[in-house]
Design a protein around this motif. Structure first.
Motif, PDB file in Angstrom:
ATOM      1  N   ALA A   1       0.820  -1.193  -0.074  1.00 60.12           N
ATOM      2  CA  ALA A   1       0.244   0.034  -0.053  1.00 60.12           C
ATOM      3  C   ALA A   1       0.971   1.177   0.043  1.00 60.12           C
ATOM      4  N   ASP A   2       1.973   1.438   0.911  1.00 58.39           N
ATOM      5  CA  ASP A   2       2.690   2.297   0.705  1.00 58.39           C
ATOM      6  C   ASP A   2       3.525   2.632  -0.448  1.00 58.39           C
ATOM      7  N   ARG A   3       3.950   1.637  -1.128  1.00 57.20           N
ATOM      8  CA  ARG A   3       4.648   1.671  -2.518  1.00 57.20           C
ATOM      9  C   ARG A   3       3.619   2.148  -3.444  1.00 57.20           C
ATOM     10  N   LEU A   4       2.537   1.822  -3.529  1.00 54.12           N
ATOM     11  CA  LEU A   4       1.179   2.201  -4.549  1.00 54.12           C
ATOM     12  C   LEU A   4       1.000   3.684  -4.087  1.00 54.12           C
ATOM     13  N   TYR A   5       0.654   4.178  -3.016  1.00 45.72           N
ATOM     14  CA  TYR A   5       0.649   5.260  -2.770  1.00 45.72           C
ATOM     15  C   TYR A   5       1.541   6.530  -3.192  1.00 45.72           C
ATOM     16  N   MET A   6       2.718   5.943  -2.941  1.00 43.23           N
ATOM     17  CA  MET A   6       4.039   6.916  -3.235  1.00 43.23           C
ATOM     18  C   MET A   6       4.276   6.744  -4.800  1.00 43.23           C
TER      19      MET A   6
END
Length: 200
Positions: free
Chosen positions: A81-86
Motif C-alpha cells: 500500500a505504501d509503494r502504490l501510494y508513493m
C-alpha cells in the motif's frame, strides 16, 4: 520502499485481522482518490481520502502490535500500500500541476534503484531488509506532506497555512527518503559479502 519485513520470531495472526483490513481499505482508497481528483474534481474529498490513508497507515501498525495481530500477509500488504501510494499520489499531483516533475522523478527513481536490491537479497535467501526507523519517518513525512500541498492549493486561509507546511514536510521527507536508499543499498552490499548464496 523496502521499509518493512516480517520478523520470523513473531506469531502469525493469519489473514483476517483488523490491521490487514485497514491495509486493504488503504489500497481501495487509491482508485477513490484518483476518481475524486480527476473525474469528480473534488479536491476537498480527495484530501480527506489522503488524510485517512495516512492515519490508517499509522493505525494498522499500532494495532498489529497492541492486539498481537502481526501476520505474513500484513507484512506484504502494508509496504505494498505504501509503494502504490508513493507512486500514484505524486504522479496524480504532477498531472494536476501541483507537484514538480523533478521531485516526482526523485521519489520514483528511489523505488527503481531499490528494486535492484531484490535479486541480490533473494540470492542470499532474504526477502526483505530489517525495518529502518528513518524509512518509516520519511514515509510519514511524505504521506502527510502531499495532502498538505494539495490543501495548499485551496483559495482560503487553509491554503495559505498548508502550502509552506506541506513543502517543509515534502522536502524533509524526500531528503530522508533518499538517504534511506543509500542505507538499504549499504545493507544489501553487506549481506552479499557476508552471507553465502542461497542453497549452499
Amino acid at each position: 520502499m523496502a521499509d518493512a519485513g516480517a520478523d520470523p520470531a513473531v506469531r502469525d495472526a493469519g489473514a483476517l485481522t483488523i490491521p490487514n483490513a485497514l491495509s486493504v481499505l488503504r489500497l481501495i482508497g487509491i482508485p477513490v482518490f484518483l476518481l475524486l481528483l480527476f473525474l469528480w474534481r473534488n479536491d476537498a474529498w480527495a484530501l480527506v481520502v489522503l488524510m485517512l490513508a495516512g492515519f490508517t497507515d499509522w493505525l494498522d501498525g499500532k494495532l498489529a502490535r497492541l492486539l498481537d495481530q502481526q501476520s505474513a500477509l500484513g507484512a506484504l500488504l502494508d509496504p505494498l500500500a505504501d509503494r502504490l501510494y508513493m507512486l500514484a499520489i505524486p504522479i496524480a499531483l504532477g498531472v494536476r500541476g501541483i507537484l514538480p516533475w523533478w521531485l516526482i522523478a526523485l521519489l520514483i527513481g528511489r523505488e527503481v534503484v531499490l528494486a535492484g536490491t531484490i535479486p541480490l537479497l533473494r540470492s542470499r535467501g532474504l526477502t526483505a531488509l530489517p525495518v529502518l526507523y528513518l524509512g518509516k519517518a520519511a514515509t510519514f513525512a511524505l504521506m502527510y506532506g502531499m495532502p498538505m500541498v494539495l490543501a495548499g492549493t485551496f483559495d482560503n486561509w487553509v491554503g495559505t497555512v498548508m502550502h509552506p507546511l506541506g513543502w517543509a514536510f515534502l522536502l524533509w521527507g524526500t531528503g530522508m527518503y533518499l538517504w534511506t536508499m543509500v542505507l538499504y543499498w549499504y545493507q544489501t552490499i553487506l549481506a552479499v559479502r557476508i552471507l553465502p548464496r542461497a542453497g549452499r
